[in-house]
Motif scaffolding. Sequence first.
Motif, PDB file in Angstrom:
ATOM      1  N   LEU A   1      79.101 -80.477 -54.601  1.00 39.60           N
ATOM      2  CA  LEU A   1      78.471 -81.177 -55.768  1.00 39.60           C
ATOM      3  C   LEU A   1      78.563 -80.444 -57.265  1.00 39.60           C
ATOM      4  O   LEU A   1      78.710 -79.113 -57.043  1.00 39.60           O
TER       5      LEU A   1
ATOM      6  N   ILE B   1      69.480 -80.264 -60.739  1.00 38.25           N
ATOM      7  CA  ILE B   1      68.906 -80.642 -59.408  1.00 38.25           C
ATOM      8  C   ILE B   1      67.751 -79.882 -58.940  1.00 38.25           C
ATOM      9  O   ILE B   1      67.524 -78.515 -59.079  1.00 38.25           O
TER      10      ILE B   1
ATOM     11  N   ARG C   1      64.951 -81.653 -53.940  1.00 36.53           N
ATOM     12  CA  ARG C   1      66.399 -82.399 -53.754  1.00 36.53           C
ATOM     13  C   ARG C   1      67.345 -81.398 -53.234  1.00 36.53           C
ATOM     14  O   ARG C   1      68.191 -81.994 -52.548  1.00 36.53           O
TER      15      ARG C   1
ATOM     16  N   ALA D   1      77.295 -80.765 -60.740  1.00 33.89           N
ATOM     17  CA  ALA D   1      76.087 -81.108 -61.455  1.00 33.89           C
ATOM     18  C   ALA D   1      75.173 -80.106 -62.153  1.00 33.89           C
ATOM     19  O   ALA D   1      75.579 -79.074 -62.035  1.00 33.89           O
TER      20      ALA D   1
ATOM     21  N   THR E   1      71.915 -90.241 -56.338  1.00 31.23           N
ATOM     22  CA  THR E   1      72.773 -89.290 -56.062  1.00 31.23           C
ATOM     23  C   THR E   1      72.589 -88.857 -54.643  1.00 31.23           C
ATOM     24  O   THR E   1      73.423 -88.513 -53.835  1.00 31.23           O
TER      25      THR E   1
ATOM     26  N   VAL F   1      71.126 -84.672 -60.524  1.00 31.23           N
ATOM     27  CA  VAL F   1      71.042 -85.192 -59.216  1.00 31.23           C
ATOM     28  C   VAL F   1      69.767 -86.022 -59.203  1.00 31.23           C
ATOM     29  O   VAL F   1      68.633 -85.551 -59.257  1.00 31.23           O
TER      30      VAL F   1
ATOM     31  N   ALA G   1      69.438 -82.361 -50.013  1.00 27.67           N
ATOM     32  CA  ALA G   1      70.744 -82.305 -50.190  1.00 27.67           C
ATOM     33  C   ALA G   1      71.576 -81.438 -49.052  1.00 27.67           C
ATOM     34  O   ALA G   1      72.576 -81.905 -48.394  1.00 27.67           O
TER      35      ALA G   1
END
Length: 215
Positions: A81, A86, A90, A83, A61, A57, A94
């Motif tokens: 999400l 992260i 972040r 991924a 993103t 991320v 998010a």
Amino acid sequence: MPHEEKTPASISVAVRAADPVSLQGAEILLGRSQGTTLLPVDRSAHADVVLVLANEVTEETLSWMEEASVLSANPGMRIVLVADRISRPRLARAVRHGLVSVLPRKQTGFPEILQAVLMSRAGGAQMPRELLRCLVEELRTLLRDPTAPILPGGFEGREVDVLRLLAEGLDTTEIAAKLNYSERTIKNIIFAVTRRLNLRNRTHAVAYAMRVGAL
């Protein structure tokens, strides 16, 4: 690729991905799945769920998630999400934009992704234990520091102070004097906002802050 019209029982899904292969694969599978309706890019503001696929991320993103949140015409929009990495700051940002589930990319197949998408509209959420701990720690930090509130658009308190004064027509020298910061600090705050949120200039930053309700 043809897109079927949404039926009352289906969940509309828009997809954003860091690479075209992942994007195409997800769109094909979602388009064939019962219970979901794949939306084209020009209708993504009406999605029930935005599925984001990325290895790590990044700020780009996050800008997808923020854009989905700001432009959404659906108050119940949720983000899923997929991924591998992260960071804690972040992750918190998010979540502000509507993130409810995080699935580790290397350990997740399409059936798990589809389940997370279907669960999200019913209030379901899925997140690895370590990320939940990160969110708890971030919440503790925010509660300890009343000067760092959760604000719309991912802004920090002092960023909003600067943008509000810019909106009133003050220049950086006047803002620095009013807030007891150096002029360089004010310029750095403005630069950080425009770079993080991918905004063109100060005027764009003020307009964006107004649009998301931060001002």
